[in-house]
Design a protein around this motif. Structure first.
Motif, PDB file in Angstrom:
ATOM      1  N   ALA A  35      -1.363 -53.492  28.453  1.00  0.00           N
ATOM      2  CA  ALA A  35      -1.068 -54.916  28.606  1.00  0.00           C
ATOM      3  C   ALA A  35      -0.696 -55.555  27.273  1.00  0.00           C
ATOM      4  N   ASP A  60      -1.400 -59.761  33.190  1.00  0.00           N
ATOM      5  CA  ASP A  60      -1.022 -58.368  33.455  1.00  0.00           C
ATOM      6  C   ASP A  60      -2.253 -57.475  33.517  1.00  0.00           C
ATOM      7  N   ALA A  97      -1.011 -61.654  27.823  1.00  0.00           N
ATOM      8  CA  ALA A  97      -1.236 -60.332  28.424  1.00  0.00           C
ATOM      9  C   ALA A  97      -2.397 -60.337  29.415  1.00  0.00           C
ATOM     10  N   ARG A 126      -4.140 -57.660  36.794  1.00  0.00           N
ATOM     11  CA  ARG A 126      -3.491 -57.056  37.968  1.00  0.00           C
ATOM     12  C   ARG A 126      -4.011 -55.650  38.260  1.00  0.00           C
ATOM     13  N   ASN A 127      -4.685 -55.028  37.316  1.00  0.00           N
ATOM     14  CA  ASN A 127      -5.299 -53.725  37.567  1.00  0.00           C
ATOM     15  C   ASN A 127      -6.484 -53.911  38.507  1.00  0.00           C
ATOM     16  N   THR A 150      -2.316 -68.584  29.776  1.00  0.00           N
ATOM     17  CA  THR A 150      -1.604 -67.327  30.018  1.00  0.00           C
ATOM     18  C   THR A 150      -0.122 -67.410  29.677  1.00  0.00           C
TER      19      THR A 150
END
Length: 636
Positions: free
Chosen positions: A85, A112, A109, A115-116, A57
């Motif tokens: 993202a 990120d 990405a 995180r949804n 990541t």
């Protein structure tokens, strides 16, 4: 003042204790329920990401991943989250029925995106090896002394009564199936392997498995008949030569089989996988839709923890091998528990010295001669990736092998017989009954599961729950066949056009004489352009329906017509009408021809314009480094 009787005091004390216990139970329930609720648990973004991706990541590397999203949201919301993202992300495929997207995205990405809240998992889509151990075939068996598999499991009586799997659809997901094999009819086939778009079986693994499950044994006068010769067969290529597989290939095959009406999915291989991976999710969704998923335990025994994917999933019915002659589980049969610590396999079935059809055996009878892997050359160095053949040749047109592939195929055929007779049986019912009625053997649960397959006992038990349906044959009319293949045959020449679920291909098989025979490939011929987009090859479209035959040639009219449907993002649809002709009626030359008519339909929200179709083809059709320009006229 008189004291209350001792009995009354004991009753009062008992009531107080009971009330206290009840209050504690109610209190415990009220505190436990919210904790058990999925909505109240907050999952950290890192927990959603595949372990193999977590250490990437912080990098700027493009990755091929599968993204799962909650079924409460539409896929466009997941697509928007992906683009937010990483604006450079490419949406490669969509599996709407599985709530899953395939994406090419920057590794930086991924966090990120996770995180949804509605993004449930992110898996790697790396190609992984399939573990196939080298097992010695029982080549010393005399064909005259061979015991057919229907007699080994004692079901010839059921077949004679008409219980042969008729009306049940079995989808074999493997290396493809030979569609020209006289031992079986493939009602629909497709390829999801990006490096091998032809849905044909080049090494024989899938053909071997399919014939054991549904083969009619016509090349052996019925001697090597499969367990359920009346079942309908679908074939999806999801492995590259039986050596490699990507999760998206297997997931695509499962979704395709589900949408094509499969009752049983057979996955006769064992590959790397982890609990809760994308393949596991696809299997669970298929099982929830009423499909019985059968998988091999793999040929990696005798070590424990060798059952991986797909057999290690709880929703997959995992089958190991058994030697009926020596009455033992062979060393090669994969052992449990699974990586999720589930007891596997579910049971064992005959897997030693089992005979099945050989791929390519039907070519000679059709006048094509013997065309094998050697006719393809080294395919630019890729020939080695096609894998080796399974087992050894047996009785000319067949293969004999020791493998859990055979065990899983036998069990899939057995399940087809049960589903024909007992249509109310669910996947859970089938699994429980097959385990409960298995013959007990002196092995532990992670060696032999519940025991040895006993189809007669399972049939008898289900007969006490539902009166067996009277057997009758069901056939599919020729105009409804969805083979995905069109042929045009002339004197000493034959041409095939295939439309697989990964794209369109043209293969010309030239059989003028044994010296000049070969397979000539024309792939990715057509490209469509609209608006300001770059031309998009039809190989990149989704195949919504394989080529269906709607007109059949006759003795007086050598003309065939097929119809297939492609789509791009479920917005731009291309309906292909493909007609084939035999021009030898008009010429002395061995000429065949196709006429391909595309009909383009826009079902998207925005209008499209500047639509054009372009045609291109390889100049080296013979794969011999010699320029073949001018041999094929594509002016029209």
């Amino acid at each position: 003042m008189t004291k209350p009787p001792r009995v009354m005091m004991q009753l009062t004390r008992l009531l107080l204790v009971s009330a206290l216990v009840g209050m504690l139970l109610l209190s415990g329930m009220t505190t436990i329920v919210p904790i058990a609720s999925a909505d109240s648990v907050h999952i950290q973004p890192e927990e959603k990401i595949d372990d193999s991706l977590l250490n990437m990541t912080d990098m700027e590397q493009r990755l091929d991943v599968l993204v799962g999203y909650d079924d409460s949201v539409a896929d466009f919301k997941a697509k928007n989250a992906i683009m937010l993202a990483d604006q450079t992300a490419q949406l490669l495929d969509s599996f709407a029925t599985l709530n899953m997207l395939r994406v090419n995205i920057l590794s930086s990405a991924i966090l990120d995106l996770a995180r949804n809240e509605f993004i449930t998992r992110i898996w790697s889509n790396d190609v992984t090896p399939i573990e196939q151990a080298e097992t010695a075939a029982v080549s010393s068996v005399d064909p005259e002394e061979y015991i057919p598999i229907v007699d080994r499991i004692g079901v010839r009586n059921l077949i004679d009564e008409g219980y042969n799997g008729s009306g049940v659809v079995i989808a074999v997901l493997d290396t493809g199936v030979d569609p020209l094999s006289p031992d079986m009819t493939v009602s629909a086939f497709a390829s999801f392997v990006e490096a091998d778009t032809l849905p044909l079986d080049l090494i024989g693994h899938g053909t071997y498995a399919a014939s054991i499950a549904v083969g009619n044994g016509s090349q052996s006068d019925g001697k090597y008949v499969g367990i359920a010769p009346g079942a309908t067969l679908l074939s999806a290529k999801v492995t590259l030569g039986g050596l490699f597989a990507a999760p998206s290939w297997i997931v695509s095959g499962i979704e395709w089989a589900t949408s094509r009406g499969a009752d049983i999915i057979l996955l006769p291989f064992n590959t790397l996988g982890a609990p809760g991976d994308a393949v596991s999710v696809a299997i669970e969704v298929a099982a929830q839709k009423g499909i019985f998923v059968v998988a091999a335990s793999g040929d990696d025994g005798p070590d424990y923890l060798t059952v991986m994917s797909p057999g290690g999933n709880a929703a997959a019915f995992c089958v190991g091998a058994y030697d009926t002659e020596k009455e033992e589980i062979p060393a090669f049969s994969g052992r449990g528990p699974s990586l999720g610590l589930l007891t596997k396999p579910d049971l064992v079935a005959p897997g030693v010295g089992v005979v099945g059809s050989q791929a390519g055996a039907g070519l000679g009878s059709l006048g094509f001669g013997d065309i094998g892997m050697s006719d393809l050359g080294d395919l630019g160095g890729l020939g080695g990736l096609m894998g080796g053949s399974l087992g050894e040749t047996f009785d000319e047109n067949y293969t004999i092998a020791d493998s859990t592939t055979a065990s899983a195929a036998i069990t899939a055929g057995a399940a087809a017989i049960l589903l024909q007779a007992f249509d109310r049986a669910t996947p859970i019912t089938l699994g429980n009954v097959l385990r409960d009625t298995a013959t007990v053997i002196p092995y532990g649960a992670n060696d032999g599961g519940a025991g040895l397959l006993n189809l007669n006992a399972a049939f008898d038990y289900l007969s006490t729950q539902q009166t067996p349906i009277e057997p009758h044959n069901r056939t599919t009319g020729i105009p409804l066949l969805a083979l995905g293949i069109v042929t045009a045959t002339g004197y000493e020449s034959s041409t095939m056009m295939l439309m697989s679920s990964f794209g369109t291909s043209i293969v010309a098989i030239d059989t003028r004489n044994p010296q000049d025979s070969g397979i000539h490939m024309m792939m990715g011929m057509f490209s469509l352009k609209w608006n300001n987009m770059d031309p998009t090859n039809l190989m990149m479209f989704d195949v919504k329906r394989e080529l269906h035959q709607v007109a059949l040639s006759s003795a007086t009219t050598n003309y065939d017509r097929h119809v297939g449907i492609l789509s791009y993002d479920d917005e731009v649809f291309v309906t292909l009408v493909v007609e084939s002709y035999n021009l030898t009626e008009y010429s002395e030359l061995p000429l065949t021809a196709f006429r391909i008519t595309p009909y383009i339909l826009n079902l998207g929200i925005e209008p499209i314009e500047n639509v054009s179709l372009s045609v291109s083809y390889s100049l080296d059709l013979y794969l011999d480094s010699i320029d073949d320009h001018g041999k094929y006229d594509l002016d029209n």
